[in-house]
Design an enzyme around this catalytic site. Structure first.
Site: not given
Ligand code: CTP
Ligand code: CA
Length: 224
Positions: A34-35
């Site tokens: 995930n960012r």
């Protein structure tokens, strides 16, 4: 830099914080993630320590360095994060700021996947990761007195976060709008709404450090 208050309001309290992304391997040289810069979780851990808390900081591979004065546990995957959280309990409060990958690669390869010259791409299969926040929120014995989740949403922020709080069983959800036009992801500011049994409380757009200080102060009040 805030000096740790040896006699701060969280003296003697153990607070667990998860932060950063998780990395889920595809093979030894590739992963999905995930960012997450880890900036907000790191700032919260720092603010809790500054109020005198004994902080365990379970972090994935973040862009920012972990704060000083906390116990740092570095992990890569969601399953490793869950193990580290279980090992760190009991805690008086737990804050789940990590951006945990919802799925891991079920057919990850132990050796590097190579192009075979056919032009065909490999197919990845996914398996759902354990929901760490839900598991801790729903503990029958030894549940932290205060469990705080996050909800990064791009649409219907308050409604989605309110439903998420009920589904997970946590005490508070810190919701934020991470639509690209807000510039919040990867930036130094955050605009959050806290959902609790008292309803929704929206704070103005502040720096992530200011949001962290306010969350830490609210936790200190709740544990007092
Ligand atoms: N979380 C967690 N373990 C997971 C997934 C999420 O502990 N496997 C925590 C996050 O740290 C955050 C909260 O749950 O505090 C909400 O994460 P979010 O991704 O917004 O919720 P999900 O239930 O995964 O729902 P969505 O489908 O919107 O991603
Ligand atoms: Ca998710």
């Amino acid at each position: 830099v805030e000096a740790a208050l040896a006699d701060g309001p969280l003296k003697g309290k153990h607070v667990l914080v998860t932060s950063g992304p998780t990395h889920e391997p595809i093979d030894p040289v590739r992963y999905i993630a995930n960012r997450s810069s880890g900036a907000q979780g790191t700032a919260i851990a720092r603010s809790l320590a500054a109020l005198g808390a004994d902080v365990t900081f379970v972090t994935g591979p973040a862009d920012v360095a972990p704060p000083a004065g906390v116990k740092v546990v570095k992990i890569q995957t969601a399953r490793e994060m869950k193990e580290a959280v279980d090992a760190a309990l009991p805690a008086d409060a737990a804050v789940f700021a990590a951006a945990v990958a919802d799925w891991r690669v079920a057919n990850a390869s132990g050796s590097k996947m190579k192009k075979d010259g056919s032009g065909k791409a490999p197919a990845l299969e996914f398996a759902e990761n354990p929901d760490i926040l839900a598991a801790v929120s729903q503990m029958k014995k030894g549940r932290p007195k205060l469990v705080v989740g996050f909800a990064a949403e791009t649409d219907d922020v308050e409604a989605n976060a309110t439903a998420k709080r009920a589904r997970k069983g946590c005490d508070w959800i810190v919701a934020n709008d991470v639509s690209p036009e807000t510039g919040i992801m990867g930036g130094s500011e955050n605009a959050v709404t806290i959902i609790s049994d008292e309803g929704a409380e929206s704070w103005p757009r502040l720096t992530k450090d200011q949001v962290a200080a306010k969350i830490a102060a609210k936790i200190a009040e709740a544990l007092s």
